[in-house]
Every structure is written in C-alpha cells, then in structure tokens.
Design a protein around this motif. Structure first.
Motif, PDB file in Angstrom:
ATOM      1  N   VAL A   1      -9.736  19.430  -3.784  1.00  0.00           N
ATOM      2  CA  VAL A   1      -8.382  18.934  -3.578  1.00  0.00           C
ATOM      3  C   VAL A   1      -8.379  17.443  -3.876  1.00  0.00           C
ATOM      4  O   VAL A   1      -9.302  16.723  -3.466  1.00  0.00           O
ATOM      5  CB  VAL A   1      -7.915  19.173  -2.124  1.00  0.00           C
ATOM      6  N   TRP A   2      -7.378  16.981  -4.594  1.00  0.00           N
ATOM      7  CA  TRP A   2      -7.301  15.551  -4.868  1.00  0.00           C
ATOM      8  C   TRP A   2      -5.845  15.094  -4.925  1.00  0.00           C
ATOM      9  O   TRP A   2      -4.944  15.875  -5.193  1.00  0.00           O
ATOM     10  CB  TRP A   2      -8.033  15.199  -6.168  1.00  0.00           C
ATOM     11  N   TYR A   3      -5.660  13.829  -4.665  1.00  0.00           N
ATOM     12  CA  TYR A   3      -4.349  13.180  -4.755  1.00  0.00           C
ATOM     13  C   TYR A   3      -4.600  11.690  -4.913  1.00  0.00           C
ATOM     14  O   TYR A   3      -5.714  11.204  -4.674  1.00  0.00           O
ATOM     15  CB  TYR A   3      -3.491  13.471  -3.511  1.00  0.00           C
ATOM     16  N   SER A   4      -3.570  10.970  -5.333  1.00  0.00           N
ATOM     17  CA  SER A   4      -3.754   9.554  -5.668  1.00  0.00           C
ATOM     18  C   SER A   4      -2.868   8.646  -4.830  1.00  0.00           C
ATOM     19  O   SER A   4      -1.684   8.926  -4.625  1.00  0.00           O
ATOM     20  CB  SER A   4      -3.462   9.310  -7.156  1.00  0.00           C
ATOM     21  N   HIS A   5      -3.482   7.573  -4.334  1.00  0.00           N
ATOM     22  CA  HIS A   5      -2.763   6.479  -3.694  1.00  0.00           C
ATOM     23  C   HIS A   5      -2.610   5.361  -4.729  1.00  0.00           C
ATOM     24  O   HIS A   5      -3.283   5.349  -5.764  1.00  0.00           O
ATOM     25  CB  HIS A   5      -3.544   5.918  -2.499  1.00  0.00           C
ATOM     26  N   ASN A   6      -1.757   4.400  -4.441  1.00  0.00           N
ATOM     27  CA  ASN A   6      -1.722   3.208  -5.280  1.00  0.00           C
ATOM     28  C   ASN A   6      -1.412   1.991  -4.436  1.00  0.00           C
ATOM     29  O   ASN A   6      -0.935   2.107  -3.297  1.00  0.00           O
ATOM     30  CB  ASN A   6      -0.726   3.354  -6.440  1.00  0.00           C
ATOM     31  N   CYS A   7      -1.716   0.841  -4.974  1.00  0.00           N
ATOM     32  CA  CYS A   7      -1.383  -0.417  -4.304  1.00  0.00           C
ATOM     33  C   CYS A   7      -0.868  -1.403  -5.347  1.00  0.00           C
ATOM     34  O   CYS A   7      -1.252  -1.339  -6.520  1.00  0.00           O
ATOM     35  CB  CYS A   7      -2.573  -0.997  -3.549  1.00  0.00           C
ATOM     36  N   GLU A   8       0.001  -2.280  -4.914  1.00  0.00           N
ATOM     37  CA  GLU A   8       0.607  -3.282  -5.788  1.00  0.00           C
ATOM     38  C   GLU A   8       0.301  -4.669  -5.240  1.00  0.00           C
ATOM     39  O   GLU A   8       0.506  -4.937  -4.062  1.00  0.00           O
ATOM     40  CB  GLU A   8       2.123  -3.055  -5.870  1.00  0.00           C
TER      41      GLU A   8
ATOM     42  N   MET B   1       0.857  -1.189   0.000  1.00  0.00           N
ATOM     43  CA  MET B   1       0.000   0.000   0.000  1.00  0.00           C
ATOM     44  C   MET B   1       0.894   1.241   0.000  1.00  0.00           C
ATOM     45  O   MET B   1       1.733   1.419   0.895  1.00  0.00           O
ATOM     46  CB  MET B   1      -0.906  -0.002   1.234  1.00  0.00           C
ATOM     47  N   ASN B   2       0.725   2.083  -1.012  1.00  0.00           N
ATOM     48  CA  ASN B   2       1.543   3.288  -1.154  1.00  0.00           C
ATOM     49  C   ASN B   2       0.664   4.535  -1.050  1.00  0.00           C
ATOM     50  O   ASN B   2       0.108   4.996  -2.053  1.00  0.00           O
ATOM     51  CB  ASN B   2       2.273   3.278  -2.502  1.00  0.00           C
ATOM     52  N   PRO B   3       0.511   5.101   0.164  1.00  0.00           N
ATOM     53  CA  PRO B   3      -0.272   6.328   0.299  1.00  0.00           C
ATOM     54  C   PRO B   3       0.411   7.497  -0.398  1.00  0.00           C
ATOM     55  O   PRO B   3       1.634   7.524  -0.554  1.00  0.00           O
ATOM     56  CB  PRO B   3      -0.322   6.557   1.822  1.00  0.00           C
ATOM     57  N   SER B   4      -0.379   8.446  -0.819  1.00  0.00           N
ATOM     58  CA  SER B   4       0.164   9.631  -1.472  1.00  0.00           C
ATOM     59  C   SER B   4       0.973  10.471  -0.486  1.00  0.00           C
ATOM     60  O   SER B   4       0.547  10.678   0.657  1.00  0.00           O
ATOM     61  CB  SER B   4      -0.965  10.486  -2.054  1.00  0.00           C
ATOM     62  N   PRO B   5       2.134  10.979  -0.903  1.00  0.00           N
ATOM     63  CA  PRO B   5       2.886  11.881  -0.024  1.00  0.00           C
ATOM     64  C   PRO B   5       2.172  13.207   0.203  1.00  0.00           C
ATOM     65  O   PRO B   5       2.543  13.973   1.095  1.00  0.00           O
ATOM     66  CB  PRO B   5       4.207  12.079  -0.784  1.00  0.00           C
ATOM     67  N   ASN B   6       1.131  13.477  -0.592  1.00  0.00           N
ATOM     68  CA  ASN B   6       0.369  14.724  -0.461  1.00  0.00           C
ATOM     69  C   ASN B   6      -0.866  14.566   0.425  1.00  0.00           C
ATOM     70  O   ASN B   6      -1.673  15.502   0.522  1.00  0.00           O
ATOM     71  CB  ASN B   6      -0.066  15.223  -1.840  1.00  0.00           C
ATOM     72  N   GLU B   7      -1.021  13.403   1.042  1.00  0.00           N
ATOM     73  CA  GLU B   7      -2.236  13.141   1.812  1.00  0.00           C
ATOM     74  C   GLU B   7      -2.389  14.114   2.983  1.00  0.00           C
ATOM     75  O   GLU B   7      -3.464  14.672   3.208  1.00  0.00           O
ATOM     76  CB  GLU B   7      -2.235  11.708   2.329  1.00  0.00           C
ATOM     77  N   SER B   8      -1.318  14.312   3.731  1.00  0.00           N
ATOM     78  CA  SER B   8      -1.402  15.177   4.911  1.00  0.00           C
ATOM     79  C   SER B   8      -1.715  16.617   4.536  1.00  0.00           C
ATOM     80  O   SER B   8      -2.664  17.221   5.050  1.00  0.00           O
ATOM     81  CB  SER B   8      -0.082  15.108   5.694  1.00  0.00           C
ATOM     82  N   SER B   9      -0.940  17.186   3.593  1.00  0.00           N
ATOM     83  CA  SER B   9      -1.156  18.578   3.205  1.00  0.00           C
ATOM     84  C   SER B   9      -2.488  18.760   2.485  1.00  0.00           C
ATOM     85  O   SER B   9      -3.176  19.773   2.664  1.00  0.00           O
ATOM     86  CB  SER B   9      -0.002  19.058   2.312  1.00  0.00           C
ATOM     87  N   GLY B  10      -2.875  17.760   1.672  1.00  0.00           N
ATOM     88  CA  GLY B  10      -4.145  17.853   0.958  1.00  0.00           C
ATOM     89  C   GLY B  10      -5.327  17.821   1.905  1.00  0.00           C
ATOM     90  O   GLY B  10      -6.289  18.593   1.744  1.00  0.00           O
ATOM     91  N   SER B  11      -5.279  16.945   2.902  1.00  0.00           N
ATOM     92  CA  SER B  11      -6.367  16.866   3.877  1.00  0.00           C
ATOM     93  C   SER B  11      -6.483  18.159   4.669  1.00  0.00           C
ATOM     94  O   SER B  11      -7.578  18.652   4.941  1.00  0.00           O
ATOM     95  CB  SER B  11      -6.130  15.688   4.820  1.00  0.00           C
ATOM     96  N   TYR B  12      -5.326  18.707   5.041  1.00  0.00           N
ATOM     97  CA  TYR B  12      -5.338  19.959   5.803  1.00  0.00           C
ATOM     98  C   TYR B  12      -5.923  21.094   4.970  1.00  0.00           C
ATOM     99  O   TYR B  12      -6.756  21.871   5.440  1.00  0.00           O
ATOM    100  CB  TYR B  12      -3.924  20.321   6.251  1.00  0.00           C
TER     101      TYR B  12
ATOM    102  N   GLU C   1      -2.768  -0.858  -9.008  1.00  0.00           N
ATOM    103  CA  GLU C   1      -4.009  -0.088  -9.109  1.00  0.00           C
ATOM    104  C   GLU C   1      -3.835   1.269  -8.444  1.00  0.00           C
ATOM    105  O   GLU C   1      -3.053   1.415  -7.495  1.00  0.00           O
ATOM    106  CB  GLU C   1      -5.164  -0.851  -8.457  1.00  0.00           C
ATOM    107  N   GLU C   2      -4.556   2.255  -8.953  1.00  0.00           N
ATOM    108  CA  GLU C   2      -4.488   3.620  -8.424  1.00  0.00           C
ATOM    109  C   GLU C   2      -5.869   4.060  -7.983  1.00  0.00           C
ATOM    110  O   GLU C   2      -6.866   3.787  -8.650  1.00  0.00           O
ATOM    111  CB  GLU C   2      -3.941   4.560  -9.505  1.00  0.00           C
ATOM    112  N   VAL C   3      -5.909   4.750  -6.848  1.00  0.00           N
ATOM    113  CA  VAL C   3      -7.163   5.268  -6.313  1.00  0.00           C
ATOM    114  C   VAL C   3      -6.990   6.753  -6.027  1.00  0.00           C
ATOM    115  O   VAL C   3      -6.060   7.158  -5.325  1.00  0.00           O
ATOM    116  CB  VAL C   3      -7.565   4.529  -5.015  1.00  0.00           C
ATOM    117  N   THR C   4      -7.858   7.570  -6.596  1.00  0.00           N
ATOM    118  CA  THR C   4      -7.811   9.015  -6.393  1.00  0.00           C
ATOM    119  C   THR C   4      -8.818   9.425  -5.331  1.00  0.00           C
ATOM    120  O   THR C   4      -9.994   9.054  -5.402  1.00  0.00           O
ATOM    121  CB  THR C   4      -8.115   9.759  -7.705  1.00  0.00           C
ATOM    122  N   GLN C   5      -8.345  10.163  -4.356  1.00  0.00           N
ATOM    123  CA  GLN C   5      -9.194  10.646  -3.277  1.00  0.00           C
ATOM    124  C   GLN C   5      -9.491  12.125  -3.521  1.00  0.00           C
ATOM    125  O   GLN C   5      -8.572  12.926  -3.705  1.00  0.00           O
ATOM    126  CB  GLN C   5      -8.511  10.457  -1.924  1.00  0.00           C
ATOM    127  N   VAL C   6     -10.770  12.466  -3.538  1.00  0.00           N
ATOM    128  CA  VAL C   6     -11.199  13.830  -3.862  1.00  0.00           C
ATOM    129  C   VAL C   6     -11.901  14.439  -2.655  1.00  0.00           C
ATOM    130  O   VAL C   6     -12.835  13.855  -2.107  1.00  0.00           O
ATOM    131  CB  VAL C   6     -12.156  13.852  -5.075  1.00  0.00           C
TER     132      VAL C   6
END
Length: 226
Positions: free
Chosen positions: A137-144, A115-126, A163-168
């Motif tokens: 605001v959106w950013y993408s996670h992915n999993c292998e 599981m590879n969370p987006s490095p922008n998750e913290s700043s994007g959520s804030y 697979e990639e999942v975009t969180q909006v």
C-alpha cells in the motif's frame, strides 16, 4: 496466546506510529552546499522567521483491534523547522550570527512551510495493518516551502519549492522504515531545500551579504612618470 496477540498489536502500533519506508521524490534536487571561507568582517548577520501550516485532512485516525492511532505523522513544528534553518545557514560560512526574530532586518528570510498529508493516509494505514503488510500500500504526502527575502526591511524576492514523499507499507520494506521514514524524509527535504536556496541566493548576487570591494588600480596619465 493472549500475550502473543498483545505483542502483535503493539508491534503493529509501533510500525503505524513510526511509519514504513518513505521515498523522497527529489523535485527539490539533492545538492551539497560547501561552506565558504570569509573573514569576520565579510560575513553578514542573518535573521529569519518561520510559520508552519499543517493541513490535516479531516480526522485521520486508525482503529485496529482496540488500538486507536490518531492524527497524521506528516506534520512539523516551528521549533523543528527553526532548528534546521539555523543549523544549515550557520554552517554556510556567510554569516556571523543567524537569529530567529519576527521583524525583517538588513538580511531577513521569512519561511512559510506547508505540510499536506495524503487524504489516503488513514485508510491506507488501516488496509496495510489489516492485511498484516502482505499487500503493498502506498500514498504520497507533499510539502511546500516558500521563502521571502527582505533586504533593509524591504521585500527583495520570493522563492518557492514543492516536494513529494511517498510512504510505502509492505512487509519486505518494514526494515527500511527504521532508517528511511517520515522523520528522516522531513530532514532530507529541509536540507535539500535550504542548500538549493543558498545556491540560488548566491547565484542571484544576494550572497555574500557584504560585498568585498577590490581597490581600483590607478593608471598614470601619458607622459607622467612616478
């Protein structure tokens, strides 16, 4: 006023914890795996093992109005993944039993999930919370997903998918997050991957595990009558 502010902070906290709308990119195709009808004798026994790697990008934490939310929501546990694997493979109809063990058996699949969370998750959520979700605001996670098949204790073949999942985060999409969030996205990705893997195993001749043989017809020699 004080209660209104506390309620607003709690509401924002719930949305930050549950996530907003999550969109699966579908690099892994959406597939349906119809169960097959095999006799008990024709079904095989499947064993599997699971390792999950959560690659958290540093310390992902959000502090807002005195409320601190730590960690990433794009994570998984071995027990969660294991339950999904056992349920989906048991429903295929190819196996009498599906068990989790560590050592490869006659038909064993080792799963490695990263599981590879987006490095922008913290700043994007804030940013989303700070603007009260008025700014999209959106950013993408992915999993292998990597699967290694073992037959009779020997490595037979490996399979890999990503697979990639975009969180909006956006006010009009907040209701969507109630039924299309990271938790549902994780289950959707797992289902699509396992269904695709089953079809690929079947296409390459690994399924069914026990091959049913058709008796060869006996051809009488010329001039020989029964």
């Amino acid at each position: 006023m004080r209660y209104m502010k506390a309620g607003l902070v709690m509401a924002l906290g719930v949305f930050l914890l549950s996530g907003c709308a999550s969109i699966v990119k579908h690099d892994i195709p959406v597939t349906e795996c119809q169960p097959v009808s095999l006799s008990t004798e024709a079904r095989g026994e499947m064993t599997y093992s699971v390792e999950v790697h959560n690659n958290l990008p540093g310390s992902a934490s959000v502090s807002m109005h005195g409320v601190t939310l730590s960690g990433s929501e794009w994570t998984a546990t071995e027990s969660e993944i294991s339950r999904g694997i056992k349920r989906h493979f048991s429903e295929t109809g190819y196996f009498n039993t599906v068990k989790e063990v560590r050592d490869p058996g006659d038909f064993h699949i080792r799963f490695d999930v990263t599981m590879n969370p987006s490095p922008n998750e913290s700043s994007g959520s804030y940013l989303a919370g700070f603007t009260l979700f008025l700014l999209p605001v959106w950013y993408s996670h992915n999993c292998e997903w990597a699967a290694t098949l073992y037959e009779n204790g020997q490595k037979a073949e490996s399979f890999f998918s990503r697979e990639e999942v975009t969180q909006v985060w956006w006010l009009p999409l907040l209701p969507v997050g109630l039924f299309k969030n990271l938790a549902t996205a994780e289950k959707e990705v797992a289902k699509n991957y396992i269904n695709s893997l089953v079809l690929e195993l079947k296409g390459k001749g690994y399924l069914p595990v026990r091959k049913e043989t058709t008796p060869k017809a006996v051809v009488a020699a010329p001039g020989v009558s029964g």
